[in-house]
Design a protein around this motif. Structure first.
Motif, PDB file in Angstrom:
ATOM      1  N   VAL A 132       0.854  -1.187   0.000  1.00  0.00           N
ATOM      2  CA  VAL A 132       0.000   0.000   0.000  1.00  0.00           C
ATOM      3  C   VAL A 132       0.889   1.235   0.000  1.00  0.00           C
ATOM      4  O   VAL A 132       1.852   1.313   0.770  1.00  0.00           O
ATOM      5  N   ASP A 133       0.595   2.181  -0.875  1.00  0.00           N
ATOM      6  CA  ASP A 133       1.319   3.457  -0.908  1.00  0.00           C
ATOM      7  C   ASP A 133       0.709   4.356   0.166  1.00  0.00           C
ATOM      8  O   ASP A 133      -0.347   4.956  -0.038  1.00  0.00           O
ATOM      9  N   LEU A 134       1.367   4.430   1.320  1.00  0.00           N
ATOM     10  CA  LEU A 134       0.798   5.157   2.449  1.00  0.00           C
ATOM     11  C   LEU A 134       0.579   6.631   2.134  1.00  0.00           C
ATOM     12  O   LEU A 134      -0.454   7.201   2.507  1.00  0.00           O
ATOM     13  N   ALA A 135       1.534   7.249   1.448  1.00  0.00           N
ATOM     14  CA  ALA A 135       1.420   8.677   1.156  1.00  0.00           C
ATOM     15  C   ALA A 135       0.292   8.947   0.169  1.00  0.00           C
ATOM     16  O   ALA A 135      -0.552   9.822   0.391  1.00  0.00           O
ATOM     17  N   ARG A 136       0.261   8.200  -0.914  1.00  0.00           N
ATOM     18  CA  ARG A 136      -0.750   8.441  -1.944  1.00  0.00           C
ATOM     19  C   ARG A 136      -2.153   8.125  -1.434  1.00  0.00           C
ATOM     20  O   ARG A 136      -3.112   8.824  -1.769  1.00  0.00           O
ATOM     21  N   SER A 137      -2.281   7.075  -0.631  1.00  0.00           N
ATOM     22  CA  SER A 137      -3.591   6.681  -0.103  1.00  0.00           C
ATOM     23  C   SER A 137      -3.939   7.400   1.194  1.00  0.00           C
ATOM     24  O   SER A 137      -4.992   7.148   1.770  1.00  0.00           O
ATOM     25  N   GLN A 138      -3.033   8.277   1.669  1.00  0.00           N
ATOM     26  CA  GLN A 138      -3.229   9.034   2.908  1.00  0.00           C
ATOM     27  C   GLN A 138      -3.509   8.099   4.089  1.00  0.00           C
ATOM     28  O   GLN A 138      -4.375   8.358   4.923  1.00  0.00           O
ATOM     29  N   VAL A 139      -2.751   7.001   4.133  1.00  0.00           N
ATOM     30  CA  VAL A 139      -2.881   6.025   5.214  1.00  0.00           C
ATOM     31  C   VAL A 139      -1.970   6.437   6.366  1.00  0.00           C
ATOM     32  O   VAL A 139      -0.793   6.734   6.167  1.00  0.00           O
ATOM     33  N   ASP A 140      -2.520   6.452   7.570  1.00  0.00           N
ATOM     34  CA  ASP A 140      -1.737   6.821   8.749  1.00  0.00           C
ATOM     35  C   ASP A 140      -1.058   5.611   9.382  1.00  0.00           C
ATOM     36  O   ASP A 140       0.081   5.698   9.836  1.00  0.00           O
ATOM     37  N   VAL A 141      -1.770   4.483   9.420  1.00  0.00           N
ATOM     38  CA  VAL A 141      -1.221   3.260  10.011  1.00  0.00           C
ATOM     39  C   VAL A 141      -1.569   2.088   9.099  1.00  0.00           C
ATOM     40  O   VAL A 141      -2.728   1.924   8.703  1.00  0.00           O
ATOM     41  N   ARG A 142      -0.567   1.295   8.763  1.00  0.00           N
ATOM     42  CA  ARG A 142      -0.758   0.101   7.942  1.00  0.00           C
ATOM     43  C   ARG A 142      -0.393  -1.132   8.760  1.00  0.00           C
ATOM     44  O   ARG A 142       0.709  -1.216   9.309  1.00  0.00           O
ATOM     45  N   LEU A 143      -1.308  -2.086   8.861  1.00  0.00           N
ATOM     46  CA  LEU A 143      -1.054  -3.328   9.580  1.00  0.00           C
ATOM     47  C   LEU A 143      -0.765  -4.427   8.569  1.00  0.00           C
ATOM     48  O   LEU A 143      -1.546  -4.646   7.640  1.00  0.00           O
ATOM     49  N   THR A 144       0.355  -5.125   8.766  1.00  0.00           N
ATOM     50  CA  THR A 144       0.768  -6.100   7.770  1.00  0.00           C
ATOM     51  C   THR A 144       1.586  -7.211   8.416  1.00  0.00           C
ATOM     52  O   THR A 144       1.987  -7.120   9.579  1.00  0.00           O
ATOM     53  N   TYR A 145       1.811  -8.255   7.632  1.00  0.00           N
ATOM     54  CA  TYR A 145       2.652  -9.375   8.053  1.00  0.00           C
ATOM     55  C   TYR A 145       4.052  -9.142   7.508  1.00  0.00           C
ATOM     56  O   TYR A 145       4.248  -9.039   6.302  1.00  0.00           O
ATOM     57  N   GLU A 146       5.031  -9.016   8.415  1.00  0.00           N
ATOM     58  CA  GLU A 146       6.409  -8.667   8.055  1.00  0.00           C
ATOM     59  C   GLU A 146       6.457  -7.232   7.549  1.00  0.00           C
ATOM     60  O   GLU A 146       5.437  -6.585   7.366  1.00  0.00           O
ATOM     61  N   ASN A 147       7.653  -6.699   7.375  1.00  0.00           N
ATOM     62  CA  ASN A 147       7.752  -5.279   7.030  1.00  0.00           C
ATOM     63  C   ASN A 147       8.698  -4.991   5.874  1.00  0.00           C
ATOM     64  O   ASN A 147       9.052  -3.843   5.637  1.00  0.00           O
ATOM     65  N   HIS A 148       9.100  -6.016   5.120  1.00  0.00           N
ATOM     66  CA  HIS A 148      10.108  -5.785   4.086  1.00  0.00           C
ATOM     67  C   HIS A 148       9.578  -4.958   2.917  1.00  0.00           C
ATOM     68  O   HIS A 148      10.364  -4.374   2.167  1.00  0.00           O
ATOM     69  N   LEU A 149       8.252  -4.870   2.762  1.00  0.00           N
ATOM     70  CA  LEU A 149       7.693  -4.077   1.668  1.00  0.00           C
ATOM     71  C   LEU A 149       7.678  -2.585   1.985  1.00  0.00           C
ATOM     72  O   LEU A 149       7.337  -1.775   1.121  1.00  0.00           O
ATOM     73  N   TYR A 150       8.046  -2.214   3.213  1.00  0.00           N
ATOM     74  CA  TYR A 150       7.998  -0.812   3.635  1.00  0.00           C
ATOM     75  C   TYR A 150       9.341  -0.409   4.254  1.00  0.00           C
ATOM     76  O   TYR A 150       9.414  -0.038   5.430  1.00  0.00           O
ATOM     77  N   PRO A 151      10.419  -0.456   3.460  1.00  0.00           N
ATOM     78  CA  PRO A 151      11.765  -0.256   4.023  1.00  0.00           C
ATOM     79  C   PRO A 151      12.028   1.156   4.532  1.00  0.00           C
ATOM     80  O   PRO A 151      12.873   1.345   5.401  1.00  0.00           O
ATOM     81  N   GLN A 152      11.334   2.154   4.008  1.00  0.00           N
ATOM     82  CA  GLN A 152      11.587   3.538   4.413  1.00  0.00           C
ATOM     83  C   GLN A 152      10.635   4.011   5.507  1.00  0.00           C
ATOM     84  O   GLN A 152      10.658   5.184   5.878  1.00  0.00           O
ATOM     85  N   MET A 153       9.824   3.111   6.019  1.00  0.00           N
ATOM     86  CA  MET A 153       8.815   3.479   7.005  1.00  0.00           C
ATOM     87  C   MET A 153       9.218   3.039   8.409  1.00  0.00           C
ATOM     88  O   MET A 153      10.122   2.232   8.596  1.00  0.00           O
ATOM     89  N   SER A 154       8.514   3.576   9.381  1.00  0.00           N
ATOM     90  CA  SER A 154       8.700   3.148  10.765  1.00  0.00           C
ATOM     91  C   SER A 154       7.855   1.905  11.008  1.00  0.00           C
ATOM     92  O   SER A 154       6.655   1.890  10.711  1.00  0.00           O
ATOM     93  N   ALA A 155       8.467   0.843  11.532  1.00  0.00           N
ATOM     94  CA  ALA A 155       7.778  -0.431  11.752  1.00  0.00           C
ATOM     95  C   ALA A 155       7.724  -0.745  13.245  1.00  0.00           C
ATOM     96  O   ALA A 155       8.755  -0.870  13.901  1.00  0.00           O
ATOM     97  N   THR A 156       6.516  -0.862  13.773  1.00  0.00           N
ATOM     98  CA  THR A 156       6.314  -1.195  15.181  1.00  0.00           C
ATOM     99  C   THR A 156       5.861  -2.648  15.292  1.00  0.00           C
ATOM    100  O   THR A 156       4.787  -2.998  14.788  1.00  0.00           O
TER     101      THR A 156
END
Length: 306
Positions: A132-156
């Motif tokens: 999911v493109d967080l910026a383009r979709s104006q997503v504040d929080v994305r819940l997912t399995y593993e985090n390798h698809l979001y390397p430039q993001m903060s992962a909690t």
């Protein structure tokens, strides 16, 4: 503080800026006579003519020329501040995007806790596949399995899980009276696709290897589904037996919609994460209403009790 009425000033400003009553009426959503009447109210208030009306033409008087710059600047400033306030209010709502498997058993309880502490913050919940493109979709929080698809993001990190064979009570009594999964035909197994990046691991072949058995149930003869939520639902409804994440679907176990016929578990190779564009620490420093709400949502997600 003595102030003139606002509507006559709006009518006067729009008439000057747009060049006539008709254009001003179109912008204000009223009739041209209504605009003319409002302008006359402004003239009555100031006790001076603001327009000279000649042969269907309007010309500003000296009083009108003196008044217009100040009124125009004031209304522009009010409009700008109003837009900013409305934008800030809209931004106080949160867009939460999640994979399907987390949407009910994990997200729903977390949102209930979050709303107790942030009752005035709206939440838009989107259920969608990665990435999911967080910026383009104006997503504040994305819940997912593993985090390798979001390397430039903060992962909690949220939690890790272990899959176990699960089925319904009815399926257990009809097909697994002795609890021996090797007695099942290939058609009884539900195979889960864990997303494009993870193929179908953990697989039934891997689970049987864990028990010391070389069996490899054929997915073509069973049910193959996209995601653990669908697999768990099918298993709970007697559709077969599936490898289901225990923590994620603990509620179905508590309700006895699912049972676990074997104590052999297979850990998921990755954890579930909450992805954000900024770190929680940065959000707290910013101290805006929305940033505080995002941090509160992350806290609610991390404290989920399933």
């Amino acid at each position: 503080m003595r102030l003139p009425p606002l509507n006559p000033l709006k009518a006067f400003e729009a008439t000057v800026r747009l060049g006539g009553f008709t254009a001003a009426a179109a912008e204000l959503g009223v009739s041209p006579p209504a605009v003319s009447m409002q302008v006359r109210k402004a003239e009555d208030y100031f006790g001076k003519k603001l327009f000279l009306r000649t042969h269907n033409e309007l010309h500003l008087t000296d009083a009108g020329r003196q008044l217009y710059p100040s009124i125009s600047a004031a209304l522009t400033e009010i409009s700008t501040i109003s837009d900013q306030l409305l934008e800030n209010d809209a931004r106080s709502s949160i867009v939460l995007s999640t994979i399907q498997s987390l949407s009910v058993q994990w997200v729903a309880p977390a949102l209930a806790r979050f709303r107790k502490h942030f009752p005035d913050t709206g939440v838009e919940l989107k259920i969608e596949a990665d990435p999911v493109d967080l910026a383009r979709s104006q997503v504040d929080v994305r819940l997912t399995y593993e985090n390798h698809l979001y390397p430039q993001m903060s992962a909690t990190p949220l939690f890790s899980d272990v899959t176990y064979p699960m089925c319904s009570e009815g399926f257990l009594s009809d097909h697994l009276k002795d609890g021996d999964l090797t007695s099942l035909s290939d058609s009884h197994f539900i195979h889960t696709d864990w997303g494009e990046s993870y193929a179908s691991y953990p697989t039934w072949a891997a689970w049987f290897r864990e028990t010391g058995n070389p069996r490899n149930p054929d997915p073509r003869k069973g049910l193959r589904v996209g995601g653990s939520a669908v697999a768990a639902t099918l298993a709970a409804n007697g559709g077969g037996i599936a490898l289901v994440p225990k923590q994620l679907f603990q509620e179905l176990l508590d309700q006895q919609q699912l049972v676990v016929p074997s104590t052999v578990g297979l850990p998921l190779p990755h954890s579930f994460f909450a992805i954000t564009q900024h770190t929680p620490e940065t959000a707290l420093v910013n101290s805006t209403a929305k940033s505080r709400a995002v941090s509160g949502l992350l806290d609610a997600l991390q404290s989920s009790q399933l």
